[in-house]
Scaffold this motif. Structure first.
Motif, PDB file in Angstrom:
ATOM      1  N   MET A  82      30.472  33.321  28.487  1.00 42.66           N
ATOM      2  CA  MET A  82      31.116  34.630  28.421  1.00 42.66           C
ATOM      3  C   MET A  82      31.098  35.287  29.799  1.00 42.66           C
ATOM      4  O   MET A  82      30.167  35.099  30.574  1.00 42.66           O
ATOM      5  N   LEU A  83      32.150  36.034  30.077  1.00 40.96           N
ATOM      6  CA  LEU A  83      32.266  36.811  31.305  1.00 40.96           C
ATOM      7  C   LEU A  83      32.617  38.241  30.916  1.00 40.96           C
ATOM      8  O   LEU A  83      33.504  38.467  30.104  1.00 40.96           O
ATOM      9  N   GLU A  84      31.896  39.203  31.499  1.00 44.63           N
ATOM     10  CA  GLU A  84      32.214  40.603  31.288  1.00 44.63           C
ATOM     11  C   GLU A  84      32.491  41.240  32.640  1.00 44.63           C
ATOM     12  O   GLU A  84      31.740  41.040  33.596  1.00 44.63           O
ATOM     13  N   LEU A  85      33.590  41.976  32.713  1.00 46.23           N
ATOM     14  CA  LEU A  85      33.995  42.654  33.943  1.00 46.23           C
ATOM     15  C   LEU A  85      34.082  44.146  33.678  1.00 46.23           C
ATOM     16  O   LEU A  85      34.849  44.590  32.819  1.00 46.23           O
ATOM     17  N   LEU A  86      33.292  44.910  34.410  1.00 46.09           N
ATOM     18  CA  LEU A  86      33.333  46.366  34.326  1.00 46.09           C
ATOM     19  C   LEU A  86      34.083  46.843  35.556  1.00 46.09           C
ATOM     20  O   LEU A  86      33.693  46.556  36.688  1.00 46.09           O
ATOM     21  N   MET A  87      35.185  47.556  35.326  1.00 45.21           N
ATOM     22  CA  MET A  87      36.079  47.925  36.423  1.00 45.21           C
ATOM     23  C   MET A  87      36.729  49.268  36.145  1.00 45.21           C
ATOM     24  O   MET A  87      36.491  49.857  35.087  1.00 45.21           O
ATOM     25  N   PRO A  88      37.565  49.775  37.059  1.00 43.06           N
ATOM     26  CA  PRO A  88      38.245  51.042  36.797  1.00 43.06           C
ATOM     27  C   PRO A  88      38.950  51.001  35.436  1.00 43.06           C
ATOM     28  O   PRO A  88      39.541  49.993  35.055  1.00 43.06           O
ATOM     29  N   GLY A  89      38.855  52.114  34.698  1.00 46.25           N
ATOM     30  CA  GLY A  89      39.226  52.113  33.299  1.00 46.25           C
ATOM     31  C   GLY A  89      40.640  52.484  32.928  1.00 46.25           C
ATOM     32  O   GLY A  89      40.869  52.890  31.792  1.00 46.25           O
ATOM     33  N   HIS A  90      41.594  52.330  33.818  1.00 44.50           N
ATOM     34  CA  HIS A  90      42.977  52.628  33.445  1.00 44.50           C
ATOM     35  C   HIS A  90      43.456  51.584  32.437  1.00 44.50           C
ATOM     36  O   HIS A  90      43.364  50.376  32.702  1.00 44.50           O
ATOM     37  N   PRO A  91      43.972  51.996  31.272  1.00 46.58           N
ATOM     38  CA  PRO A  91      44.349  51.034  30.219  1.00 46.58           C
ATOM     39  C   PRO A  91      45.347  49.964  30.673  1.00 46.58           C
ATOM     40  O   PRO A  91      45.172  48.781  30.337  1.00 46.58           O
ATOM     41  N   ASP A  92      46.365  50.338  31.424  1.00 45.11           N
ATOM     42  CA  ASP A  92      47.348  49.353  31.883  1.00 45.11           C
ATOM     43  C   ASP A  92      46.716  48.344  32.837  1.00 45.11           C
ATOM     44  O   ASP A  92      47.024  47.149  32.789  1.00 45.11           O
ATOM     45  N   LEU A  93      45.835  48.812  33.696  1.00 44.29           N
ATOM     46  CA  LEU A  93      45.144  47.937  34.632  1.00 44.29           C
ATOM     47  C   LEU A  93      44.294  46.920  33.873  1.00 44.29           C
ATOM     48  O   LEU A  93      44.340  45.718  34.153  1.00 44.29           O
ATOM     49  N   LEU A  94      43.559  47.382  32.882  1.00 41.92           N
ATOM     50  CA  LEU A  94      42.711  46.481  32.108  1.00 41.92           C
ATOM     51  C   LEU A  94      43.539  45.422  31.383  1.00 41.92           C
ATOM     52  O   LEU A  94      43.159  44.249  31.339  1.00 41.92           O
ATOM     53  N   GLU A  95      44.665  45.819  30.842  1.00 40.50           N
ATOM     54  CA  GLU A  95      45.551  44.851  30.162  1.00 40.50           C
ATOM     55  C   GLU A  95      46.091  43.818  31.152  1.00 40.50           C
ATOM     56  O   GLU A  95      46.208  42.637  30.823  1.00 40.50           O
ATOM     57  N   ARG A  96      46.402  44.248  32.354  1.00 38.53           N
ATOM     58  CA  ARG A  96      46.888  43.316  33.372  1.00 38.53           C
ATOM     59  C   ARG A  96      45.788  42.346  33.799  1.00 38.53           C
ATOM     60  O   ARG A  96      46.062  41.183  34.109  1.00 38.53           O
ATOM     61  N   VAL A  97      44.549  42.807  33.813  1.00 40.82           N
ATOM     62  CA  VAL A  97      43.430  41.927  34.149  1.00 40.82           C
ATOM     63  C   VAL A  97      43.276  40.852  33.064  1.00 40.82           C
ATOM     64  O   VAL A  97      43.073  39.675  33.372  1.00 40.82           O
ATOM     65  N   VAL A  98      43.399  41.241  31.804  1.00 44.18           N
ATOM     66  CA  VAL A  98      43.349  40.262  30.712  1.00 44.18           C
ATOM     67  C   VAL A  98      44.436  39.209  30.907  1.00 44.18           C
ATOM     68  O   VAL A  98      44.182  38.004  30.819  1.00 44.18           O
ATOM     69  N   ASP A  99      45.661  39.661  31.186  1.00 46.58           N
ATOM     70  CA  ASP A  99      46.767  38.722  31.426  1.00 46.58           C
ATOM     71  C   ASP A  99      46.469  37.796  32.604  1.00 46.58           C
ATOM     72  O   ASP A  99      46.760  36.599  32.553  1.00 46.58           O
ATOM     73  N   ALA A 100      45.869  38.341  33.659  1.00 44.40           N
ATOM     74  CA  ALA A 100      45.553  37.532  34.839  1.00 44.40           C
ATOM     75  C   ALA A 100      44.509  36.472  34.512  1.00 44.40           C
ATOM     76  O   ALA A 100      44.616  35.323  34.961  1.00 44.40           O
ATOM     77  N   ILE A 101      43.508  36.824  33.717  1.00 45.04           N
ATOM     78  CA  ILE A 101      42.489  35.843  33.317  1.00 45.04           C
ATOM     79  C   ILE A 101      43.138  34.713  32.528  1.00 45.04           C
ATOM     80  O   ILE A 101      42.897  33.534  32.788  1.00 45.04           O
ATOM     81  N   VAL A 102      43.976  35.065  31.568  1.00 48.46           N
ATOM     82  CA  VAL A 102      44.668  34.047  30.756  1.00 48.46           C
ATOM     83  C   VAL A 102      45.503  33.141  31.653  1.00 48.46           C
ATOM     84  O   VAL A 102      45.484  31.912  31.515  1.00 48.46           O
ATOM     85  N   THR A 103      46.210  33.725  32.614  1.00 46.51           N
ATOM     86  CA  THR A 103      47.053  32.947  33.524  1.00 46.51           C
ATOM     87  C   THR A 103      46.230  31.984  34.370  1.00 46.51           C
ATOM     88  O   THR A 103      46.594  30.812  34.528  1.00 46.51           O
ATOM     89  N   VAL A 104      45.107  32.445  34.913  1.00 43.80           N
ATOM     90  CA  VAL A 104      44.254  31.585  35.747  1.00 43.80           C
ATOM     91  C   VAL A 104      43.693  30.423  34.929  1.00 43.80           C
ATOM     92  O   VAL A 104      43.694  29.276  35.373  1.00 43.80           O
ATOM     93  N   VAL A 105      43.220  30.720  33.731  1.00 42.07           N
ATOM     94  CA  VAL A 105      42.642  29.666  32.893  1.00 42.07           C
ATOM     95  C   VAL A 105      43.709  28.624  32.551  1.00 42.07           C
ATOM     96  O   VAL A 105      43.470  27.414  32.645  1.00 42.07           O
ATOM     97  N   ARG A 106      44.904  29.071  32.188  1.00 48.89           N
ATOM     98  CA  ARG A 106      45.998  28.135  31.880  1.00 48.89           C
ATOM     99  C   ARG A 106      46.380  27.311  33.104  1.00 48.89           C
ATOM    100  O   ARG A 106      46.701  26.129  32.994  1.00 48.89           O
ATOM    101  N   ALA A 107      46.361  27.940  34.287  1.00 51.12           N
ATOM    102  CA  ALA A 107      46.714  27.227  35.519  1.00 51.12           C
ATOM    103  C   ALA A 107      45.734  26.092  35.816  1.00 51.12           C
ATOM    104  O   ALA A 107      46.064  25.163  36.541  1.00 51.12           O
ATOM    105  N   HIS A 108      44.544  26.158  35.240  1.00 54.34           N
ATOM    106  CA  HIS A 108      43.543  25.103  35.422  1.00 54.34           C
ATOM    107  C   HIS A 108      43.524  24.132  34.246  1.00 54.34           C
ATOM    108  O   HIS A 108      42.543  23.416  34.027  1.00 54.34           O
ATOM    109  N   GLY A 109      44.624  24.123  33.478  1.00 55.45           N
ATOM    110  CA  GLY A 109      44.782  23.134  32.425  1.00 55.45           C
ATOM    111  C   GLY A 109      44.034  23.405  31.139  1.00 55.45           C
ATOM    112  O   GLY A 109      43.906  22.522  30.304  1.00 55.45           O
ATOM    113  N   ARG A 110      43.515  24.606  31.000  1.00 53.47           N
ATOM    114  CA  ARG A 110      42.786  24.956  29.783  1.00 53.47           C
ATOM    115  C   ARG A 110      43.630  25.872  28.914  1.00 53.47           C
ATOM    116  O   ARG A 110      44.462  26.624  29.392  1.00 53.47           O
TER     117      ARG A 110
END
Length: 175
Positions: A82-110
């Motif tokens: 598990m990874l937890e990231l505490l960061m600035p709390g703007h809702p749109d920013l947090l949603e974009r971070v989730v999308d970025a994590i999904v994109t990075v993981v997929r880019a590594h074949g997972r």
């Protein structure tokens, strides 16, 4: 490669309450997530287990100050890395971070996707980290509209219902 609906997919979600806040929490979990942390966090210093470290999460070329915590499975809440990231709390920013994590993981074949409602709790149950009463307690607490419902959720999470049921089983067995 597995599909994104596979049970072993890495899942990610905003885990802080809806709305704006000074800080927000993004959580990701899945078997083998630890191996992808350098790619998710852009390299840098190794993240020791269960240690909160300052990190930088890069999103669209911008550096976001982040506090990162790595919790290796099977001792995490879900029983998986598990990874937890505490960061600035703007809702749109947090949603974009989730999308970025999904994109990075997929880019590594997972396989990776956004978590569905209750999916972190479901994984905790499926991996033996919590029992069914505790999982129901989480759902009850989230859905609570009154203090009595909050109290019921807390009792379920603490296993109070299970303790009462065990007492009944002992009495019936003895009888």
């Amino acid at each position: 490669m597995t599909t994104d609906s596979a049970p072993d997919a890495v899942i990610a979600a905003v885990s802080s309450p809806p709305g704006r806040g000074a800080r927000g929490l993004v959580r990701a979990t899945g078997a083998g997530l630890d191996a992808l942390l350098p790619a998710i966090l852009g390299g840098g210093e190794e993240l020791p287990p269960r240690t909160i470290r300052r990190a930088v999460f890069t999103l669209d070329g911008s550096a976001l100050p982040t506090l990162a915590t790595r919790i290796p499975g099977p001792r995490s809440a879900t029983g998986e890395d598990m990874l937890e990231l505490l960061m600035p709390g703007h809702p749109d920013l947090l949603e974009r971070v989730v999308d970025a994590i999904v994109t990075v993981v997929r880019a590594h074949g997972r396989s990776a996707r956004r978590a569905g409602p209750g999916e972190f709790t479901a994984r905790a149950f499926m991996n033996g980290r919590i029992d069914l009463c505790a999982a129901e307690g989480v759902a009850t607490t989230i859905a609570a509209r009154t203090d009595a419902e909050l109290d019921a959720g807390r009792l379920l999470m603490r296993g109070a219902l299970g303790a009462v049921a065990e007492g009944f089983v002992r009495e019936l067995t003895h009888a």
